[in-house]
Design a protein around this motif. Structure first.
Motif, PDB file in Angstrom:
ATOM      1  N   HIS A 295       7.893  -6.894  -9.504  1.00 37.03           N
ATOM      2  CA  HIS A 295       6.139  -6.171  -9.132  1.00 37.03           C
ATOM      3  C   HIS A 295       6.279  -4.486  -9.386  1.00 37.03           C
ATOM      4  CE1 HIS A 295       1.999  -7.242  -8.042  1.00 37.03           C
ATOM      5  NE2 HIS A 295       1.953  -6.125  -6.899  1.00 37.03           N
TER       6      HIS A 295
ATOM      7  N   ARG B 151      -5.977   0.530  -4.198  1.00 36.76           N
ATOM      8  CA  ARG B 151      -5.586  -1.208  -4.421  1.00 36.76           C
ATOM      9  C   ARG B 151      -6.838  -0.384  -2.467  1.00 36.76           C
ATOM     10  NH1 ARG B 151      -0.373  -2.179  -3.770  1.00 36.76           N
ATOM     11  NH2 ARG B 151       0.486  -0.225  -4.466  1.00 36.76           N
TER      12      ARG B 151
ATOM     13  N   GLY C 220       0.116  -1.212  -0.537  1.00 35.35           N
ATOM     14  CA  GLY C 220      -0.163  -0.286   0.082  1.00 35.35           C
ATOM     15  C   GLY C 220       1.517   1.350   0.205  1.00 35.35           C
TER      16      GLY C 220
ATOM     17  N   ALA D  14       2.802   2.854  -2.375  1.00 34.99           N
ATOM     18  CA  ALA D  14       2.414   3.566  -3.098  1.00 34.99           C
ATOM     19  C   ALA D  14       1.278   4.118  -4.114  1.00 34.99           C
ATOM     20  CB  ALA D  14       3.521   3.603  -4.102  1.00 34.99           C
TER      21      ALA D  14
HETATM   22  C1  HEM Z   1       3.105  -2.597  -5.148  1.00 34.53           C
HETATM   23  C2  HEM Z   1       2.515  -6.737  -3.072  1.00 34.53           C
HETATM   24  C3  HEM Z   1      -1.439  -8.540  -6.900  1.00 34.53           C
HETATM   25  C4  HEM Z   1      -1.221  -3.581  -8.661  1.00 34.53           C
HETATM   26  C5  HEM Z   1       3.014  -3.944  -4.267  1.00 34.53           C
HETATM   27  C6  HEM Z   1       3.947  -3.856  -3.679  1.00 34.53           C
HETATM   28  C7  HEM Z   1       3.401  -4.898  -2.877  1.00 34.53           C
HETATM   29  C8  HEM Z   1       2.546  -5.284  -3.709  1.00 34.53           C
HETATM   30  C9  HEM Z   1       4.148  -5.533  -1.468  1.00 34.53           C
HETATM   31  C10 HEM Z   1       4.593  -2.766  -3.008  1.00 34.53           C
HETATM   32  C11 HEM Z   1       4.268  -1.360  -1.526  1.00 34.53           C
HETATM   33  C12 HEM Z   1       2.675  -0.942  -2.340  1.00 34.53           C
HETATM   34  O1  HEM Z   1       3.549   0.536  -3.139  1.00 34.53           O
HETATM   35  O2  HEM Z   1       1.921  -0.982  -2.303  1.00 34.53           O
HETATM   36  C13 HEM Z   1       1.271  -7.666  -4.033  1.00 34.53           C
HETATM   37  C14 HEM Z   1       0.845  -8.753  -4.201  1.00 34.53           C
HETATM   38  C15 HEM Z   1       0.180  -9.231  -4.654  1.00 34.53           C
HETATM   39  C16 HEM Z   1      -0.529  -8.083  -5.621  1.00 34.53           C
HETATM   40  C17 HEM Z   1       1.162  -9.942  -2.908  1.00 34.53           C
HETATM   41  C18 HEM Z   1      -0.969  -9.926  -5.053  1.00 34.53           C
HETATM   42  C19 HEM Z   1      -1.156 -11.209  -4.105  1.00 34.53           C
HETATM   43  C20 HEM Z   1      -1.554  -6.970  -7.356  1.00 34.53           C
HETATM   44  C21 HEM Z   1      -2.405  -7.106  -8.812  1.00 34.53           C
HETATM   45  C22 HEM Z   1      -2.146  -5.648  -9.411  1.00 34.53           C
HETATM   46  C23 HEM Z   1      -0.837  -4.789  -7.994  1.00 34.53           C
HETATM   47  C24 HEM Z   1      -3.352  -7.715  -9.365  1.00 34.53           C
HETATM   48  C25 HEM Z   1      -3.305  -5.230 -10.189  1.00 34.53           C
HETATM   49  C26 HEM Z   1      -3.242  -5.538 -11.356  1.00 34.53           C
HETATM   50  C27 HEM Z   1      -0.017  -2.799  -7.921  1.00 34.53           C
HETATM   51  C28 HEM Z   1       0.430  -1.723  -7.888  1.00 34.53           C
HETATM   52  C29 HEM Z   1       1.304  -0.883  -7.050  1.00 34.53           C
HETATM   53  C30 HEM Z   1       2.061  -2.801  -6.153  1.00 34.53           C
HETATM   54  C31 HEM Z   1      -0.162  -0.737  -9.077  1.00 34.53           C
HETATM   55  C32 HEM Z   1       2.132   0.038  -6.956  1.00 34.53           C
HETATM   56  C33 HEM Z   1       2.721  -0.034  -7.658  1.00 34.53           C
HETATM   57  C34 HEM Z   1       3.994   2.043  -7.848  1.00 34.53           C
HETATM   58  O3  HEM Z   1       3.787   2.465  -8.443  1.00 34.53           O
HETATM   59  O4  HEM Z   1       4.941   1.224  -7.189  1.00 34.53           O
HETATM   60  N1  HEM Z   1       2.320  -4.616  -4.689  1.00 34.53           N
HETATM   61  N2  HEM Z   1      -0.055  -7.759  -4.765  1.00 34.53           N
HETATM   62  N3  HEM Z   1      -0.909  -5.746  -7.279  1.00 34.53           N
HETATM   63  N4  HEM Z   1       0.467  -3.513  -6.517  1.00 34.53           N
HETATM   64 FE1  HEM Z   1       1.013  -5.358  -5.842  1.00 34.53          FE
END
Ligand code: HEM
Length: 376
Positions: free
Chosen positions: A284, A300, A193, A195
């Motif tokens: 990711h 999110r 969360g 970003a």
């Molecule tokens: C960023 C985990 C699935 C979109 C992140 C971050 C983590 C994370 C640890 C970095 C911290 C943050 O900025 O929130 C996960 C896990 C997933 C998952 C464990 C599945 C179990 C998804 C999916 C999407 C998504 C399905 C969209 C289709 C994003 C976006 C960011 C992000 C947009 C921010 C990127 C940025 O601007 O730096 N996620 N995520 N995530 N995630 Fe995920």
């Protein structure tokens, strides 16, 4: 002071600072009668006005009515506070037309353009029993019993008009949606969360969340739900540095691998050893970052889930991903397509459920107003 106003321009439970617990239900509409559907939405509205203030569904409550009739409230939240309860209702594509394209309630002409059929994404293992639905109810609260009570009672009030298709409980929010909130961790142990879009950034929320057009949905949004199982048994054997490369952030502080603190912007161009980017090309964060997605951002609002074990004794745990987006076709589908194919994280994930719902705008305080009124 633990009451979130049910009324407003937008439904609560979207930019509301994410509460600790979720009860999410997807419903089938059984009736063929448009008037019955409208009547249910009116009953739900009246109930939501009360339960979000910590009250029973009706004044008569759970023990005040006739001893010969079922109680008007099921009672399990009677002694509890409102616990920041929000109830957010959405409409699925199948409410507007059935699978053969037939108009169900005279709504087909109003099918919003963003309420698409989500495509199959690489690696999807969607289960029918966890996918789709005509209506959704997202109840969030700081007390799981309050969230479950909300969904329980809305379903009970709809007996004969709607039936439950699937339901999901969530805990330990996996996103912060307000700058006042500390960033929680998901079940991979990473801060999640950081970003994210934050409620305080109203210009970005306007750009990426609220539908603004001349349709009934103006002031509303789209809710994408994905039940994503996380294969902990494999992830837990991955080395710390490997885990960090997969995410693109450190496990400790959540800072980007390009350096700084948790909220330092990630530098996608910084090069590391071997002339490779420090934030790996298959990480990711790089693949989900707005700079690699035409500036697209999403709100999110997901939760962890833990639903016991499968028949092999593996944990059925993961993330119930919820995102609010202005247009799923541009704000979700291309990103998920890319993540499904290129994200190193995908190896540890399995998408088992899915839903897309149009979330109508909020309900004014006027007592005749009801949820989804703009559509009817
Ligand atoms: C960023 C985990 C699935 C979109 C992140 C971050 C983590 C994370 C640890 C970095 C911290 C943050 O900025 O929130 C996960 C896990 C997933 C998952 C464990 C599945 C179990 C998804 C999916 C999407 C998504 C399905 C969209 C289709 C994003 C976006 C960011 C992000 C947009 C921010 C990127 C940025 O601007 O730096 N996620 N995520 N995530 N995630 Fe995920």
């Amino acid at each position: 002071q633990d009451v979130v106003d049910f009324h407003g321009e937008h439904q609560a439970g979207i930019v509301t600072p994410a509460q600790d617990r979720l009860c999410f239900a997807s419903l089938n509409v059984l009736t063929k009668d448009r008037a019955e559907l409208i009547s249910l939405l009116k009953d739900w509205t009246a109930a939501c006005r009360r339960i979000t203030r910590g009250l029973d569904v009706t004044e008569t409550g759970f023990d005040g009515g006739s001893e010969y009739a079922p109680p008007q409230d099921t009672g399990e939240a009677h002694d509890l506070s409102a616990a920041h309860l929000t109830v957010t209702v959405g409409f699925g594509r199948s409410l507007f037309q059935d699978s053969s394209g037939k108009d169900r309630f005279g709504l087909k002409a109003h099918l919003p353009k963003g309420l698409i059929e989500l495509p199959h994404f690489a690696g999807d293992q969607l289960e029918d029993a966890r996918t789709g639905g005509d209506l959704c109810i997202q109840a969030c609260a700081d007390d799981p019993q309050v969230a479950v009570h909300a969904v329980h009672n809305l379903i009970r009030m709809g007996f004969g008009v709607v039936s439950t298709r699937w339901m999901q409980l969530g805990f330990g929010r996996t996103s912060s949606t307000s700058t006042a909130q500390a960033t929680p961790r998901n079940l991979f142990g990473f801060k999640d969360g950081t970003a994210n879009l934050k409620a305080e950034d109203s210009a970005a929320i306007d750009d990426h969340v609220w539908v603004r057009d001349d349709s009934w949905l103006s002031g509303g949004t789209y809710l994408v739900a994905r039940r994503i199982r996380m294969i902990l048994e494999t992830w837990d054997r991955e080395a710390l540095s490997g885990q960090e490369k997969i995410i693109g952030r450190t496990k400790g502080t959540g800072a980007p691998l390009s350096g700084g603190e948790e909220f330092t912007p990630v530098d996608l161009n910084m090069m590391g050893s071997g002339n490779q980017p420090i934030v790996p090309v298959d990480s990711h964060v790089r693949l989900a970052h707005p700079d690699t997605n035409h500036g697209v951002q999403m709100l999110r609002r997901g939760y962890n889930y833990a639903d016991g074990t499968d028949t092999l004794g593996n944990m059925d745990v993961g993330l119930f991903f919820i995102a609010m987006v202005k247009d799923p076709a541009t704000g979700f589908v291309p990103i998920q397509k890319k993540l499904a194919r290129e994200d190193a994280l995908s190896e540890y994930l399995r998408h088992t459920g899915s839903g897309l719902f149009a979330v109508p705008p909020g309900v004014p305080a006027d007592e005749n107003a009801y949820l989804g009124q703009q559509l009817f």
